[in-house]
Design a protein around this motif. Structure first.
Motif, PDB file in Angstrom:
ATOM      1  N   ARG A  47       0.735  -1.131  -0.026  1.00  0.00           N
ATOM      2  CA  ARG A  47       0.018   0.121  -0.128  1.00  0.00           C
ATOM      3  C   ARG A  47       0.719   1.056  -0.135  1.00  0.00           C
ATOM      4  O   ARG A  47       0.402   2.351  -0.670  1.00  0.00           O
ATOM      5  CB  ARG A  47      -0.724   0.213   1.222  1.00  0.00           C
ATOM      6  N   LEU A  50       1.961   2.005  -3.462  1.00  0.00           N
ATOM      7  CA  LEU A  50       0.982   2.428  -4.362  1.00  0.00           C
ATOM      8  C   LEU A  50       0.609   3.537  -3.929  1.00  0.00           C
ATOM      9  O   LEU A  50      -0.548   4.329  -4.358  1.00  0.00           O
ATOM     10  CB  LEU A  50      -0.199   1.533  -4.198  1.00  0.00           C
ATOM     11  N   GLY A  51       1.121   4.456  -2.718  1.00  0.00           N
ATOM     12  CA  GLY A  51       0.647   5.744  -2.409  1.00  0.00           C
ATOM     13  C   GLY A  51      -0.527   5.797  -1.408  1.00  0.00           C
ATOM     14  O   GLY A  51      -1.129   6.856  -1.499  1.00  0.00           O
ATOM     15  N   LEU A  52      -1.129   4.684  -1.243  1.00  0.00           N
ATOM     16  CA  LEU A  52      -2.618   4.753  -0.663  1.00  0.00           C
ATOM     17  C   LEU A  52      -2.338   5.007   0.823  1.00  0.00           C
ATOM     18  O   LEU A  52      -3.137   5.807   1.242  1.00  0.00           O
ATOM     19  CB  LEU A  52      -2.957   3.180  -0.591  1.00  0.00           C
ATOM     20  N   ASP A  53      -1.227   4.447   1.515  1.00  0.00           N
ATOM     21  CA  ASP A  53      -0.980   5.016   2.976  1.00  0.00           C
ATOM     22  C   ASP A  53       0.359   5.819   2.735  1.00  0.00           C
ATOM     23  O   ASP A  53       1.111   5.700   1.760  1.00  0.00           O
ATOM     24  CB  ASP A  53      -0.500   3.719   3.667  1.00  0.00           C
ATOM     25  N   ARG A  54       0.351   6.874   3.699  1.00  0.00           N
ATOM     26  CA  ARG A  54       1.581   7.738   3.598  1.00  0.00           C
ATOM     27  C   ARG A  54       2.669   7.278   4.738  1.00  0.00           C
ATOM     28  O   ARG A  54       2.210   6.772   5.872  1.00  0.00           O
ATOM     29  CB  ARG A  54       1.097   9.022   4.358  1.00  0.00           C
ATOM     30  N   TYR A  67       4.545   6.763  -6.780  1.00  0.00           N
ATOM     31  CA  TYR A  67       3.263   6.175  -7.415  1.00  0.00           C
ATOM     32  C   TYR A  67       2.512   7.371  -8.010  1.00  0.00           C
ATOM     33  O   TYR A  67       1.790   7.555  -8.893  1.00  0.00           O
ATOM     34  CB  TYR A  67       2.517   5.140  -6.748  1.00  0.00           C
ATOM     35  N   ALA A  68       2.112   8.479  -6.715  1.00  0.00           N
ATOM     36  CA  ALA A  68       1.017   9.417  -6.999  1.00  0.00           C
ATOM     37  C   ALA A  68       1.470  10.342  -7.999  1.00  0.00           C
ATOM     38  O   ALA A  68       0.618  10.952  -8.613  1.00  0.00           O
ATOM     39  CB  ALA A  68       0.818   9.877  -5.707  1.00  0.00           C
ATOM     40  N   THR A  69       2.719  10.243  -8.484  1.00  0.00           N
ATOM     41  CA  THR A  69       3.242  11.301  -9.564  1.00  0.00           C
ATOM     42  C   THR A  69       3.060  10.700 -11.000  1.00  0.00           C
ATOM     43  O   THR A  69       3.142  11.354 -11.936  1.00  0.00           O
ATOM     44  CB  THR A  69       4.644  11.863  -9.479  1.00  0.00           C
ATOM     45  N   LEU A  70       2.660   9.342 -10.994  1.00  0.00           N
ATOM     46  CA  LEU A  70       2.622   8.783 -12.567  1.00  0.00           C
ATOM     47  C   LEU A  70       1.236   9.413 -13.000  1.00  0.00           C
ATOM     48  O   LEU A  70       0.193   9.284 -12.471  1.00  0.00           O
ATOM     49  CB  LEU A  70       2.431   7.306 -12.106  1.00  0.00           C
ATOM     50  N   PRO A  73      -1.555   5.833 -14.104  1.00  0.00           N
ATOM     51  CA  PRO A  73      -0.668   4.846 -13.517  1.00  0.00           C
ATOM     52  C   PRO A  73      -0.976   3.269 -13.947  1.00  0.00           C
ATOM     53  O   PRO A  73      -0.051   2.303 -13.654  1.00  0.00           O
ATOM     54  CB  PRO A  73      -0.865   4.771 -12.051  1.00  0.00           C
ATOM     55  N   ALA A  79      -1.704  -3.757 -10.099  1.00  0.00           N
ATOM     56  CA  ALA A  79      -1.562  -4.439  -8.585  1.00  0.00           C
ATOM     57  C   ALA A  79      -3.107  -5.088  -8.178  1.00  0.00           C
ATOM     58  O   ALA A  79      -4.036  -4.550  -8.624  1.00  0.00           O
ATOM     59  CB  ALA A  79      -1.537  -3.228  -7.632  1.00  0.00           C
TER      60      ALA A  79
END
Lengths: 306, 241
Positions: A47, A50-54, A67-70, A73, A79
């Protein structure tokens, strides 16, 4: 060529540290097995990637980018986190069409991945009618949708029938052979041993190993020879004379640790002992893994009290 | 990431859930039917407002709009669906804006058709009692009703994002509308006028006695909705998915 780079990654939930300063790299062209008991931090790490959790600290990047800059994506990373994520009232096909639209993946790909995952016949049925194995296939179909160079699957073999497990194994092999980066988590040793080239092992959020699978096993499990004979006394004497320890098992076979088949074979032949069975015991991933976690438990026990 | 593909994806999510389409149908059916019934029931009430009568189906109908907004969001909070959505669209605020648009546009379109149908149905029953209504008043009621229902759907959507649950959202808003505003409404004084439902419904009334007028009332509802959407955005941005 895209690798997954995890750098000093740490994630805390309250006071519990789910991922603890983990650093590893997942390279393209091979299947990396992501091992660890339940709760070791495998899913959390995925996670975080995948940028889901910080993350609390550290970073995870794909080909050097977060990931968040793709842009779009799904065209780079596919995934599977949870096979239950598809809404039960939607059809399998609609589930994939929703995802495809968001990343401008042509709808033709939906048909292709449904075909590839063996779901074409049930594509227009609602997901709630799917078995767990079919949902798992739908999750894998979603991961393949954008033809990504990085594939991350969390426990993909869950709920699959034996045929499905063989299918996943073949699929992972093919994806790696095509040069993609493949990270597959599992807590099933035999399953992982069947597909992985490389291992990343987590325990209680910490990195325990990051090595090629064969090396992982060989370093931890002593090779042994398994032998069965119709003249146990003579074999025992011959082995003792050559300085080998032997352990006799109740079912009638003997194990000779730290020995090679060639040596035991010659030795038995020279002593004129009839041999019924002679095999090298290479050690399994499971043995190696249990050895590692046993050592880890000893190591971490005092820290827990502190 | 571009907005249009994400919006298309969010619209597909709504279109492919039969229960959501059913809720829009319920919005139309309940509002129109109750307005028609209200129009047909003759009344000698001195407070009788023929304009509000034509849109009175909004009282039960808004529950459908609220359910639609809440459910369109709450589908994301089952079994990690949000994780899958944010894996596809990692820009969370862009995704949220697309989600809100995909909720607002169909509600507005259905609500516009609903408000017009309600007007026609209720006027059939009202007969000469509606003769005093000006064109301007009727246009205001139809447009106002469409906007009001859209705002309530978005209010529910924002709250559902904050609470991460459709059930929690509905069990907060529906008792609020039925109990706080409806039952103790007149007893509680002017504060009630600023409640999201009461303020927004002023646009449907012919005469106004309080502080708020028809459009300023709708503006108050819009502020409530904006607050709910912002709270949802804050939660979505800050929390782990």
């Amino acid at each position: 060529m895209t690798s997954i780079d995890v750098q000093d990654l740490t994630k805390e939930y309250g006071t519990r540290r789910a991922v603890d300063h983990v650093t590893f790299r997942v390279r393209p062209g091979r299947v990396t097995g992501f091992l660890g008991p339940n709760g070791a931090g495998k899913s959390t790490t995925m996670r975080l990637i995948l940028g889901l959790d910080r993350p609390t600290s550290g970073s995870a990047t794909l080909g050097g980018r977060a990931y968040a800059t793709l842009r779009e994506p799904l065209r780079h990373v596919g995934a599977l986190l949870d096979a239950q994520a598809a809404h039960g009232s939607r059809t399998g096909r609609d589930h994939l069409r929703v995802l495809a639209a968001s990343n401008r993946v042509p709808d033709r790909r939906v048909g292709e991945v449904l075909e590839e995952t063996g779901l074409a016949a049930v594509a227009r049925r609602r997901v709630r009618t799917y078995s767990l194995g079919m949902r798992q296939r739908l999750g894998i179909a979603a991961a393949l949708l954008g033809d990504p160079e990085v594939i991350m699957l969390d426990e993909p073999a869950n709920g699959l029938d034996p045929e499905g497990i063989v299918w996943v194994r073949t699929l992972l092999r093919r994806l790696a052979d095509e040069g993609r980066t493949v990270l597959v988590s599992s807590h099933l040793m035999n399953e992982t041993a069947a597909f992985a080239d490389h291992l990343v092992v987590l325990g209680r959020g910490r990195l325990l190993a990051d090595t090629p699978m064969r090396q992982f096993i060989d370093a931890r499990v002593r090779p042994a020879v398994r032998v069965r004979t119709s003249a146990p006394t003579a074999l025992g004497a011959a082995l003792a004379r050559a300085g080998h320890d032997v352990a006799e098992h109740p079912d009638g076979h003997w194990m000779v640790p730290d020995a090679r088949v060639d040596d035991i074979g010659r030795l038995a032949s020279a002593a004129g002992v009839p041999i019924l069975e002679l095999t090298a015991d290479q050690g399994t991933l499971e043995q190696a893994y249990l050895d590692l976690t046993a050592a880890e438990t000893e190591f971490t026990a005092p820290l827990q009290e502190a | 990431m571009q907005f249009a593909p994400v919006l298309r994806s969010e619209w597909r999510k709504i279109r492919t859930l039969p229960s959501l389409l059913g809720t829009l149908l319920a919005l139309f059916a309940a509002t129109t039917a109750f307005s028609a019934i209200a129009g047909a029931s003759t009344t000698q009430d001195p407070d009788f407002d023929p304009l509000f009568t034509t849109q009175s189906g909004v009282l039960p109908g808004q529950i459908a709009a609220i359910s639609f907004g809440a459910m369109a969001v709450s589908q994301e909070f089952h079994n990690g669906a949000l994780r899958l959505s944010l894996t596809a669209v990692p820009r969370r605020l862009g995704w949220y804006a697309a989600k809100a648009t995909a909720i607002a546009v169909p509600v507005f379109l259905v609500a516009s058709a609903t408000a017009l149908a309600s007007l026609i149905a209720a006027r059939a029953g009202l007969g000469s009692a509606a003769d005093g209504l000006s064109v301007g008043e009727q246009v205001r009621a139809v447009a106002g009703c469409s906007v009001y229902l859209t705002l309530t759907a978005l209010l529910a959507a924002g709250l559902a994002t904050l609470l991460r649950s459709g059930v929690a959202t509905l069990s907060l808003i529906i008792p609020f509308i039925l109990v706080v505003s409806f039952v103790i409404g007149d007893a509680a004084g002017t504060a009630v006028e600023f409640m999201p439902d009461r303020a927004g419904q002023l646009v449907l009334q012919r005469t106004h006695e309080g502080i708020l007028g028809p459009w300023s009332g709708l503006g108050v509802t819009a502020l409530w909705t904006a607050a709910a959407l912002l709270a949802g955005a804050w939660s979505l941005r800050r929390r782990d998915a």
